[in-house]
Scaffold this motif. Structure first.
Motif, PDB file in Angstrom:
ATOM      1  N   HIS A  10      41.191  25.776  37.925  1.00 56.86           N
ATOM      2  CA  HIS A  10      41.158  27.077  39.022  1.00 56.86           C
ATOM      3  C   HIS A  10      42.340  26.999  40.008  1.00 56.86           C
ATOM      4  CE1 HIS A  10      39.092  29.272  42.331  1.00 56.86           C
ATOM      5  NE2 HIS A  10      39.336  30.264  41.314  1.00 56.86           N
ATOM      6  N   SER A  32      35.290  39.948  41.984  1.00 56.63           N
ATOM      7  CA  SER A  32      34.855  39.119  43.099  1.00 56.63           C
ATOM      8  C   SER A  32      33.800  39.996  44.078  1.00 56.63           C
ATOM      9  CB  SER A  32      36.220  38.809  43.887  1.00 56.63           C
ATOM     10  OG  SER A  32      35.865  38.092  45.064  1.00 56.63           O
ATOM     11  N   TYR A  82      36.177  44.392  51.410  1.00 59.27           N
ATOM     12  CA  TYR A  82      35.980  43.687  52.773  1.00 59.27           C
ATOM     13  C   TYR A  82      35.849  44.748  53.730  1.00 59.27           C
ATOM     14  CZ  TYR A  82      38.003  40.220  49.633  1.00 59.27           C
ATOM     15  OH  TYR A  82      38.177  39.384  48.362  1.00 59.27           O
ATOM     16  N   ALA A 121      32.850  29.754  43.210  1.00 55.62           N
ATOM     17  CA  ALA A 121      33.737  28.976  43.895  1.00 55.62           C
ATOM     18  C   ALA A 121      33.201  28.919  45.390  1.00 55.62           C
ATOM     19  CB  ALA A 121      35.061  29.809  44.048  1.00 55.62           C
ATOM     20  N   LYS A 134      32.450  39.260  46.904  1.00 54.25           N
ATOM     21  CA  LYS A 134      32.547  39.098  48.285  1.00 54.25           C
ATOM     22  C   LYS A 134      33.307  40.271  48.512  1.00 54.25           C
ATOM     23  CE  LYS A 134      36.501  36.136  49.370  1.00 54.25           C
ATOM     24  NZ  LYS A 134      37.318  35.893  48.273  1.00 54.25           N
ATOM     25  N   ASP A 187      32.855  36.805  40.099  1.00 53.99           N
ATOM     26  CA  ASP A 187      33.203  35.594  40.969  1.00 53.99           C
ATOM     27  C   ASP A 187      32.151  35.403  42.006  1.00 53.99           C
ATOM     28  OD1 ASP A 187      34.653  33.578  42.409  1.00 53.99           O
ATOM     29  OD2 ASP A 187      35.491  35.360  43.524  1.00 53.99           O
ATOM     30  N   SER A 246      45.021  36.208  48.934  1.00 55.55           N
ATOM     31  CA  SER A 246      44.680  37.860  49.041  1.00 55.55           C
ATOM     32  C   SER A 246      45.602  38.439  49.787  1.00 55.55           C
ATOM     33  CB  SER A 246      43.067  37.980  49.767  1.00 55.55           C
ATOM     34  OG  SER A 246      42.867  39.185  49.450  1.00 55.55           O
ATOM     35  N   GLU A 305      39.754  36.829  38.783  1.00 59.82           N
ATOM     36  CA  GLU A 305      38.918  37.117  39.722  1.00 59.82           C
ATOM     37  C   GLU A 305      39.217  38.250  40.463  1.00 59.82           C
ATOM     38  OE1 GLU A 305      38.335  33.204  41.740  1.00 59.82           O
ATOM     39  OE2 GLU A 305      37.502  32.497  39.860  1.00 59.82           O
ATOM     40  N   PRO A 306      39.848  39.365  40.111  1.00 60.31           N
ATOM     41  CA  PRO A 306      40.158  40.295  40.945  1.00 60.31           C
ATOM     42  C   PRO A 306      38.918  40.975  41.966  1.00 60.31           C
ATOM     43  CG  PRO A 306      39.728  41.234  38.730  1.00 60.31           C
ATOM     44  CD  PRO A 306      39.394  39.715  38.791  1.00 60.31           C
ATOM     45  N   GLY A 307      39.344  41.094  43.367  1.00 58.66           N
ATOM     46  CA  GLY A 307      38.319  41.814  44.191  1.00 58.66           C
ATOM     47  C   GLY A 307      38.877  43.000  44.580  1.00 58.66           C
ATOM     48  N   LYS A 308      39.739  42.860  45.457  1.00 60.25           N
ATOM     49  CA  LYS A 308      40.587  44.262  46.018  1.00 60.25           C
ATOM     50  C   LYS A 308      41.220  45.063  45.125  1.00 60.25           C
ATOM     51  CE  LYS A 308      42.386  42.598  50.324  1.00 60.25           C
ATOM     52  NZ  LYS A 308      43.535  41.860  50.924  1.00 60.25           N
ATOM     53  N   GLY A 328      41.907  35.235  42.405  1.00 57.99           N
ATOM     54  CA  GLY A 328      42.020  36.747  42.758  1.00 57.99           C
ATOM     55  C   GLY A 328      43.403  36.890  43.433  1.00 57.99           C
ATOM     56  N   GLY A 329      43.405  38.065  44.292  1.00 53.77           N
ATOM     57  CA  GLY A 329      44.442  38.270  45.306  1.00 53.77           C
ATOM     58  C   GLY A 329      45.746  39.334  44.715  1.00 53.77           C
ATOM     59  N   TYR A 330      45.258  39.768  43.455  1.00 57.09           N
ATOM     60  CA  TYR A 330      46.213  40.681  43.111  1.00 57.09           C
ATOM     61  C   TYR A 330      46.535  42.038  43.878  1.00 57.09           C
ATOM     62  CZ  TYR A 330      44.873  37.583  39.424  1.00 57.09           C
ATOM     63  OH  TYR A 330      44.722  36.458  38.835  1.00 57.09           O
ATOM     64  N   HIS A 355      43.540  29.614  43.080  1.00 62.52           N
ATOM     65  CA  HIS A 355      43.255  30.913  43.866  1.00 62.52           C
ATOM     66  C   HIS A 355      44.321  30.919  45.082  1.00 62.52           C
ATOM     67  CE1 HIS A 355      41.794  34.494  45.827  1.00 62.52           C
ATOM     68  NE2 HIS A 355      41.553  33.864  46.713  1.00 62.52           N
TER      69      HIS A 355
HETATM   70  C1  PLP Z   1      38.326  36.066  47.716  1.00 65.29           C
HETATM   71  C2  PLP Z   1      38.491  35.665  46.282  1.00 65.29           C
HETATM   72  C3  PLP Z   1      38.672  36.375  45.267  1.00 65.29           C
HETATM   73  C4  PLP Z   1      39.205  37.767  45.428  1.00 65.29           C
HETATM   74  O1  PLP Z   1      40.309  38.157  46.223  1.00 65.29           O
HETATM   75  P1  PLP Z   1      41.144  39.712  46.192  1.00 65.29           P
HETATM   76  O2  PLP Z   1      42.112  39.414  47.085  1.00 65.29           O
HETATM   77  O3  PLP Z   1      39.888  40.334  46.592  1.00 65.29           O
HETATM   78  O4  PLP Z   1      41.367  39.633  45.006  1.00 65.29           O
HETATM   79  C5  PLP Z   1      38.890  35.596  44.065  1.00 65.29           C
HETATM   80  N1  PLP Z   1      38.600  34.379  43.831  1.00 65.29           N
HETATM   81  C6  PLP Z   1      38.260  33.593  44.853  1.00 65.29           C
HETATM   82  C7  PLP Z   1      38.005  32.232  44.613  1.00 65.29           C
HETATM   83  C8  PLP Z   1      38.106  34.083  46.145  1.00 65.29           C
HETATM   84  O5  PLP Z   1      37.763  33.345  47.248  1.00 65.29           O
END
Ligand code: PLP
Length: 425
Positions: free
Chosen positions: A197, A58, A384, A102, A60, A79, A202, A273-276, A238-240, A199
């Motif tokens: 999809h 991700s 972030y 997204a 962002k 993502d 987070s 879609e892992p970010g964190k 995401g949000g793992y 999500h």
């Molecule tokens: C922000 C976001 C993520 C990433 O979330 P994390 O908590 O950082 O893993 C993945 N997918 C979508 C659509 C998001 O808005």
């Protein structure tokens, strides 16, 4: 797990002494560990290797093109949630087919850019957006694939700003409406609606919401297929959990152990879609103590980083472990815990220089005695952190530095006063 650690009472980023980076580029500065990003990415790829899985980092969460470039090299897709992030991913050399897009408010210009780039999937958030995309695809003479973002309405138990999977959010459509959207638009040849999809949000700390969501979504996919819609992929968003406090969240293997049995043999490509969980503990924010002061029975440590550099404590009441870079030996921490208490520490607020009461990095935190000039690190600041930084109070944004073994590279220079006004000239 990450590659920031104390050696002989000094903090290292991989094999680089953090003090050396401060001496070279000044403070405040974001410092990343390349090995940490890659370690987390590989663990996720490995955990889900039994399924046909595409891991889309991700952008962002941490978008520096040098970081995206080596993640792409390690097989990551991306993502994105804006035209700017799409541009970043393309600049970093991402394969367009590995990009998913997204966002509730994609503009015509952004959507056309993504169509022309040939991205993997548009993640669609409403009927109106889908209709617009169909029109734009026709005009541009491009075909694309889309996933419908569905709200499984599961309780995610996170901060109210970061829970997005409930019925009352602006994101996606509910399950009942999803069937209708597929029936209405599923046969369109320009925008092939062929994926779902989800999500949830987070900052999750358990696997259950993901398991619950998949259990709610699989029957929807079965029903869609029964109605003749070819569903090829499930994007679980995401949000793992990210490790802000030592071992407080499930690992990639834990999530996979809960999800793979549900998804195996379902003929679905899995997109994550892992970010964190990839980047949070791959970065620290390094800052210097400017002053200490006492007032109203409270002790304040005033540092040279503020909410414009790291807004998460002010915005989400987020916890970042903060600790000196060169503590006396008895203060070398054995873990990064909110409740870490070592005899001889004192309770302080760590605050920034911004003219806002909300400008704090930590409140009522037990820290070793600090003096002007001491270096402090805010840990797990890789997600972030820099991406949410601003120029508020006309402060130039910090540099970003990447540690790789015993070498460090400035991957974004510090903004100058000239940078601050250059667009106004
Ligand atoms: C922000 C976001 C993520 C990433 O979330 P994390 O908590 O950082 O893993 C993945 N997918 C979508 C659509 C998001 O808005």
């Amino acid at each position: 797990m990450d590659f920031f650690h104390y050696r002989q009472s000094k903090l290292y980023a991989e094999d680089v002494a953090v003090e050396a980076i401060a001496a070279a580029v000044g403070t405040p500065v974001y410092i990343y560990s390349k090995a940490t990003f890659l370690d987390h990415l590989r663990k996720i790829q490995k955990a889900y290797s039994r399924l046909d899985t595409m891991v889309c980092f991700s952008v962002k969460a941490c978008g520096n093109i040098h970081i995206l470039r080596f993640l792409a090299g390690a097989g990551s897709g991306f993502d994105v949630v804006s035209g700017g992030e799409l541009y970043r991913a393309m600049q970093a050399g991402a394969g367009p087919e590995t990009i998913v897009y997204a966002g509730v408010g994609k503009t015509d210009v952004e959507m056309t850019e993504a169509l022309r780039a040939g991205i993997g999937y548009f993640n669609i958030e409403s009927e109106a957006e889908l209709e617009n995309l169909i029109g734009l695809a026709g005009q541009a003479g491009c075909r694309t694939r889309a996933a419908l973002r569905v709200n499984p309405d599961v309780d995610y138990r996170t901060h109210k700003y970061t829970a997005t999977g409930r019925k009352q959010t602006k994101f996606g459509v509910d399950i009942e409406r999803a069937l209708k959207v597929f029936d209405t638009y599923g046969a369109n040849p320009d925008v092939r609606l062929c994926a779902v999809h989800v999500h949830l949000g987070s900052g999750g700390k358990t696997i259950d919401p993901y398991v619950d969501a998949v259990k709610k979504i699989l029957p929807v996919i079965a029903e869609l297929r029964r109605r003749g819609h070819a569903i090829e992929a499930l994007d679980l968003g995401g949000g793992y959990g990210a490790d802000y406090v030592s071992d407080s969240v499930p690992s990639a293997e834990d999530y996979a152990a809960g999800l793979i049995p549900l998804l195996e043999g379902k003929g679905l490509r899995l997109i994550l879609e892992p970010g964190k969980s990839i980047c949070a503990n791959a970065g620290i924010l390094l800052m210097r103590v400017l002053y200490t002061k006492t007032g109203g029975g409270k002790k304040f440590v005033i540092v040279d980083a503020g909410m414009n550099d790291l807004i998460r404590p002010s915005l989400y009441q987020a916890f970042h472990f903060i600790w000196p870079v060169a503590p006396a030996e008895r203060f070398v921490p054995d873990r990064r815990d909110e409740n870490l208490s070592i005899p001889g520490t004192e309770v302080v607020d760590v605050v920034g220089p911004i003219c806002e009461g909300a400008d704090f990095l930590a409140k009522d935190r037990a820290l070793p005695p600090l003096a002007r000039g001491d270096l402090l690190a805010a840990f797990t600041a890789g997600a972030y952190g820099f991406t949410m930084a601003s120029n508020y109070n006309a402060r130039g944004r910090t540099p970003e530095v990447l540690a790789d073994g015993d070498v460090f590279t400035v991957i974004r220079r510090r903004e100058t006063y000239e940078d601050l006004v250059s667009l106004e000239r």
